[in-house]
Scaffold this active site. Structure first.
Site, PDB file in Angstrom:
ATOM      1  N   ASP A 152      -3.089  50.043 -13.131  1.00 34.68           N
ATOM      2  CA  ASP A 152      -4.384  50.536 -12.687  1.00 34.68           C
ATOM      3  C   ASP A 152      -4.489  50.508 -11.166  1.00 34.68           C
ATOM      4  OD1 ASP A 152      -7.026  51.261 -12.444  1.00 34.68           O
ATOM      5  OD2 ASP A 152      -7.846  49.484 -13.411  1.00 34.68           O
ATOM      6  N   ASP A 349      -7.300  58.312  -8.896  1.00 38.35           N
ATOM      7  CA  ASP A 349      -7.411  57.154  -9.787  1.00 38.35           C
ATOM      8  C   ASP A 349      -6.496  57.333 -10.991  1.00 38.35           C
ATOM      9  OD1 ASP A 349      -8.538  54.710 -10.754  1.00 38.35           O
ATOM     10  OD2 ASP A 349      -9.856  55.852 -12.065  1.00 38.35           O
TER      11      ASP A 349
END
Length: 469
Positions: A152, A349
């Site tokens: 992440d 992202d």
């Protein structure tokens, strides 16, 4: 003299044509600018339900294989997960976007993790989570225990569940055995005197530093901040890596063991390993859930064709801000001004699935896309998607290319798999959504098959095509 002028004019025309195609990012075929893809409709779906391995991860020393959590390459998937659960994926995606929104509204500029010397763990609200699409497997401890972690770019602290599981919620169900720090000879709790343990001189739990992360979707993890040996590959072992040893964890982490944090804070893996990998990492997300990609630390194997854009300022230090200065659909440039993305900003992202754009820009993109797809049968929308097509019985189809222009003159053409979200042959949707309440987000569908390079020390993000092979 006349011949000389003809030669000059010819050279000028050739140079003009070359410059146009270089700056526009479009391919050229036999002197004609190509602004669309012509593909087999069936290519939007995996050719089989078996896993197809990429060779990239095995050819580079510091590479981990990336797999889609819900696909056939994932060992976490059970028989009941025979197909992708699009409802679950899109619900999680929306939860992540709302987490990002909440994080910014609270202006949590101190990062995503709270370490404290007090037994009262305040937590940092609004850390991003909600979508768990891609995982890697690493070894933790001595002897090593293999665990599957969600990687992440919007999180900093790496954490995994640890025995003994304490607290009200204890530990959620995960696929692999829960890590037992008492069985590892290299495990160390971080003392309260460590610079990594901040927020005041209060007492600790047996003089050990505690941490807590609370995500925007109300998932959380809390436990001891610790140091441990991490094994990326058999030839790549890292000692004294700070991580969270979570003894009280709650949330929908889909049987994974935790999170691998790739953000920009000092506790992230790139920051901690900067002396080894120069604060550089890259990844490629596969074209489908039936293929694998890679996550690579360091600069080895990075494509020579990578194009960089500078990381822009953003309220959250964990996220990677980008400047979107233009978007084109086929041969049409959208009406984007210097202020189009200024209010909320924009980020890239790894955990957001579908790219979000300001509503006005999304609506213009949708309008142009529909015009260029008018020969195909439109069908009903699905969840956040409002532009979908029925390709039943269609053999070959032509799709307008979508390209993003980033600050510094970097133009990135999306792969065809980065423009469409295929639910079924009768429902294939444009993979974008409008949102005025969150920053613009360049999501992981749009990143598919590209090599995405994060030169954190250099403050830039790069893009290269064909990054998974």
């Amino acid at each position: 003299m006349k011949n000389f002028l003809n030669v000059v004019i010819l050279i000028f025309c050739v140079c003009l044509n070359w410059c146009y195609n270089t700056e526009g990012g479009a391919e050229e075929k036999e002197g004609v600018k190509v602004d669309s893809y012509t593909i087999q409709a069936s290519s939007l779906f995996p050719s089989s339900s078996s896993c197809v391995l990429s060779s990239k991860a095995s050819n580079t020393k510091s590479s981990l294989r990336v797999v889609h959590l819900h696909g056939p390459c994932s060992h976490l998937r059970s028989n009941k997960d025979a197909r992708l659960d699009h409802d679950e994926i899109l619900r999680g995606d929306q939860a992540r976007v709302e987490s990002i929104r909440f994080k910014l509204s609270k202006n949590n500029s101190n990062g995503s993790v709270s370490t404290t010397k007090s037994t009262e763990l305040p937590g940092k609200l609004g850390s991003t989570f909600g979508s768990a699409n891609y995982i890697v497997t690493i070894g933790i401890g001595t002897p090593k225990n293999d665990v599957s972690l969600i990687f992440d770019t919007g999180s900093d602290l790496t954490w995994t569940q640890c025995k003994p599981c304490l607290g009200t919620y204890r530990c959620y169900t995960q696929n692999e055995p829960i890590f037992d720090p008492s069985s590892s000879s290299s495990y160390q709790n971080v003392p309260c005197s460590s610079p990594m343990c901040e927020n005041g001189p209060q007492s600790c739990s047996a003089s050990n530093c505690l941490y807590r992360v609370k995500y925007g979707d109300n998932s959380f993890t809390e436990g001891f901040l610790a140091k441990e040996r991490f094994t990326l590959t058999n030839s790549d072992v890292l000692d004294d890596v700070y991580f969270g040893c979570g003894e009280n964890n709650h949330g929908l982490f889909f049987r994974t063991a935790g999170i691998l944090g790739l953000g920009r804070d000092k506790l992230s893996i790139p920051s901690q390993t900067s002396s080894t990998y120069n604060n550089i990492f890259s990844y490629c997300l596969p074209s489908s859930a039936s293929n694998t990609g890679h996550l690579t630390f360091g600069s080895d194997g990075i494509s020579e064709s990578v194009k960089f854009t500078q990381v822009s300022s953003f309220p959250s230090p964990s996220n990677y801000g980008i400047d979107i200065v233009g978007i084109s659909v086929g041969d049409t440039k959208l009406d984007i001004t210097p202020t189009s993305f200024s209010e909320k900003g924009a980020i890239i992202d790894s955990g957001t699935v579908v790219s979000r754009l300001p509503t006005r820009i999304y609506e213009e993109l949708r309008t142009v896309f529909k015009e260029k797809m008018s020969s195909y049968k439109a069908t009903s929308g699905y969840e956040i998607f409002d532009t979908c097509y029925d390709f039943t019985g269609v053999d070959t189809m032509t799709i307008p290319k979508i390209a993003f222009s980033f600050g510094g003159g970097t133009v990135v053409e999306l792969d065809v798999n980065g423009m469409l979200y295929p639910l079924s042959m009768s429902q294939v949707c444009l993979a974008f959504a409008g949102d005025d309440d969150s920053p613009a987000i360049f999501g992981n569908v749009q990143q598919k098959t590209m090599e995405i390079v994060y030169d954190v020390a250099g403050g830039r993000v790069g893009f290269a095509p064909h990054g998974c092979s």
